[in-house]
Write a protein that holds these residues in place. Structure first.
Motif, PDB file in Angstrom:
ATOM      1  N   PHE A 142      10.593   5.636   1.541  1.00  0.00           N
ATOM      2  CA  PHE A 142      10.632   5.196   3.305  1.00  0.00           C
ATOM      3  C   PHE A 142      11.571   4.135   3.252  1.00  0.00           C
ATOM      4  CE2 PHE A 142       5.927   6.028   1.833  1.00  0.00           C
ATOM      5  CZ  PHE A 142       6.034   6.270   3.276  1.00  0.00           C
ATOM      6  N   ALA A 143      12.118   3.620   4.435  1.00  0.00           N
ATOM      7  CA  ALA A 143      12.984   2.658   5.023  1.00  0.00           C
ATOM      8  C   ALA A 143      12.477   1.995   6.187  1.00  0.00           C
ATOM      9  CB  ALA A 143      14.523   3.220   4.808  1.00  0.00           C
ATOM     10  N   LEU A 144      11.799   1.213   5.798  1.00  0.00           N
ATOM     11  CA  LEU A 144      11.348   0.548   7.290  1.00  0.00           C
ATOM     12  C   LEU A 144      11.224  -0.947   7.273  1.00  0.00           C
ATOM     13  CD1 LEU A 144       7.018   1.148   7.244  1.00  0.00           C
ATOM     14  CD2 LEU A 144       8.966   1.713   5.392  1.00  0.00           C
ATOM     15  N   THR A 161       4.556   3.353  -4.227  1.00  0.00           N
ATOM     16  CA  THR A 161       6.975   3.243  -4.509  1.00  0.00           C
ATOM     17  C   THR A 161       6.834   1.853  -3.305  1.00  0.00           C
ATOM     18  OG1 THR A 161       6.951   4.515  -2.882  1.00  0.00           O
ATOM     19  CG2 THR A 161       6.548   4.861  -5.163  1.00  0.00           C
ATOM     20  N   LEU A 162       5.874   1.221  -2.468  1.00  0.00           N
ATOM     21  CA  LEU A 162       6.624   0.371  -2.017  1.00  0.00           C
ATOM     22  C   LEU A 162       5.251  -0.733  -2.114  1.00  0.00           C
ATOM     23  CD1 LEU A 162       6.864   2.172   1.602  1.00  0.00           C
ATOM     24  CD2 LEU A 162       8.657   1.095  -0.157  1.00  0.00           C
ATOM     25  N   LEU A 163       4.379  -0.549  -2.858  1.00  0.00           N
ATOM     26  CA  LEU A 163       3.441  -1.332  -3.576  1.00  0.00           C
ATOM     27  C   LEU A 163       3.528  -2.426  -4.865  1.00  0.00           C
ATOM     28  CD1 LEU A 163       0.166   0.785  -2.101  1.00  0.00           C
ATOM     29  CD2 LEU A 163       1.635  -0.997  -0.625  1.00  0.00           C
ATOM     30  N   ASP A 164       2.866  -3.284  -5.037  1.00  0.00           N
ATOM     31  CA  ASP A 164       2.605  -3.716  -6.066  1.00  0.00           C
ATOM     32  C   ASP A 164       1.240  -3.091  -7.043  1.00  0.00           C
ATOM     33  OD1 ASP A 164       5.195  -6.373  -5.957  1.00  0.00           O
ATOM     34  OD2 ASP A 164       3.093  -6.945  -4.811  1.00  0.00           O
ATOM     35  N   GLY A 165       1.077  -3.312  -8.188  1.00  0.00           N
ATOM     36  CA  GLY A 165       0.315  -2.817  -8.661  1.00  0.00           C
ATOM     37  C   GLY A 165      -1.154  -2.877  -8.157  1.00  0.00           C
TER      38      GLY A 165
END
Length: 338
Positions: free
Chosen positions: A91-93, A152-156
């Motif tokens: 993603f790119a957002l 891939t865009l989040l924390d654990g």
């Protein structure tokens, strides 16, 4: 309410094929194609991709809430496919609702149901706006939520879990994939996690398991719905098509929706009443079969391309077309006349 973006797919010859997408936008499109009046609170850029997204949505009847265009680039998701047809996204957002959009959301009632999920509920600063809008909507509308997690865009999981659970507690209906819940609760397992969620705020929690079908949980029971066999093109948008089909079915059954005024949410009361016993809630299986059928249609063609009401009706009828060799669609009632 949530992100609208462009899925950038790679063609057979390596060419890039931009296709409008975004989980909440896909759900809005699916509902519009099924004949539901729907508005989308989102953001797009004042650029070529933004124009592509806006045209794609409005052409099928989705209305955009005021303030949907700003100076930031339209979000993109570059999609690559695994051998089984499942998709991977990069993603790119930028995610933030405009002042005009938030004012429209908080300035009055007028809508019966609010759906949200995915990146819109996870990425700052817009995630806080979404949470506030959900809290504000509950007095007059039912609420549904699909975490649709993008690790891939989040924390654990330990960081994301409280955020997800806060929205689960506010929702009347939650749909989550097996992949979502296995990531979020690695020591618990998806089915146990979904059953636990059904003991919290939602009246109904639906766990989707790809070609293994789906399981609906309520406080005192569960129900299995098989997947509809299909020759898979890819799985882009399949979960969103399932969500729009499920919402459409439950709205038609009177199990979701408010009347647009404060303290009057008949759908919430009906769904709660239907899920108070161990018996399968009346009319829920029909909505689940409709959802499974919508997902199968979407899997059978490239990209996030949810079906129309006419397409689903033709497949639901006894002499309907086959989605895959030696496989027919499950029976679906069209009591709402669509």
């Amino acid at each position: 309410m949530g992100e609208a973006l462009v899925d950038v797919l790679t063609g057979d010859q390596g060419e890039l094929r931009p296709t409008p997408g975004g989980s909440p936008a896909n759900v809005a499109l699916g509902l519009a194609r099924l004949g539901r009046p729907v508005r989308l609170a989102t953001r797009t850029g004042d650029d070529t991709y933004g124009a592509l997204v806006r045209d794609h949505l409005t052409r099928d009847g989705v209305l955009l809430v005021d303030g949907a265009t700003d100076a930031n680039p339209t979000a993109t998701a570059t999609v690559t496919f695994r051998q089984n047809g499942s998709a991977r996204y990069d993603f790119a957002l930028h995610w933030q609702l405009s002042t005009a959009t938030t004012a429209a959301l908080h300035g009055g009632t007028g809508y019966a149901h609010l759906h949200t999920g995915s990146l819109a509920t996870a990425l700052a600063p817009g995630a806080a706006q979404v949470l506030a809008a959900v809290r504000a909507a509950r007095p007059w509308a039912t609420v549904s939520y699909d975490p649709n997690l993008r690790p891939t865009l989040l924390d654990g999981p330990e960081v994301e879990r409280p955020r997800v659970e806060a929205l689960v507690d506010l929702a009347d209906l939650v749909k989550a994939s097996e992949e979502d819940l296995d990531w979020l609760y690695p020591d618990l397992g998806a089915a146990r996690a979904a059953a636990d969620w059904a003991q919290r705020g939602p009246s109904l929690v639906v766990l989707t398991r790809g070609d293994a079908g789906a399981t609906a949980f309520w406080p005192h029971g569960s129900y299995e719905v098989p997947a509809v066999p299909v020759d898979v093109a890819d799985t882009v948008g399949a979960g969103d098509a399932f969500m729009s089909g499920l919402l459409h079915g439950l709205l038609a059954a009177g199990l979701l929706g408010g009347d647009g005024t404060r303290d009057q949410v008949p759908g919430r009361a009906a769904l709660r009443a239907a899920t108070r016993s161990a018996q399968t809630p009346d009319r829920v299986p029909t909505a689940l079969r409709l959802a499974a059928l919508a997902a199968a249609v979407t899997c059978g063609r490239p990209g996030a391309d949810p079906p129309t009401a006419a397409e689903l009706r033709s497949l639901a009828e006894p002499d309907g077309r086959r989605l895959a060799r030696n496989a027919t669609a499950p029976p679906v009632s069209w009591e709402d006349g669509r």
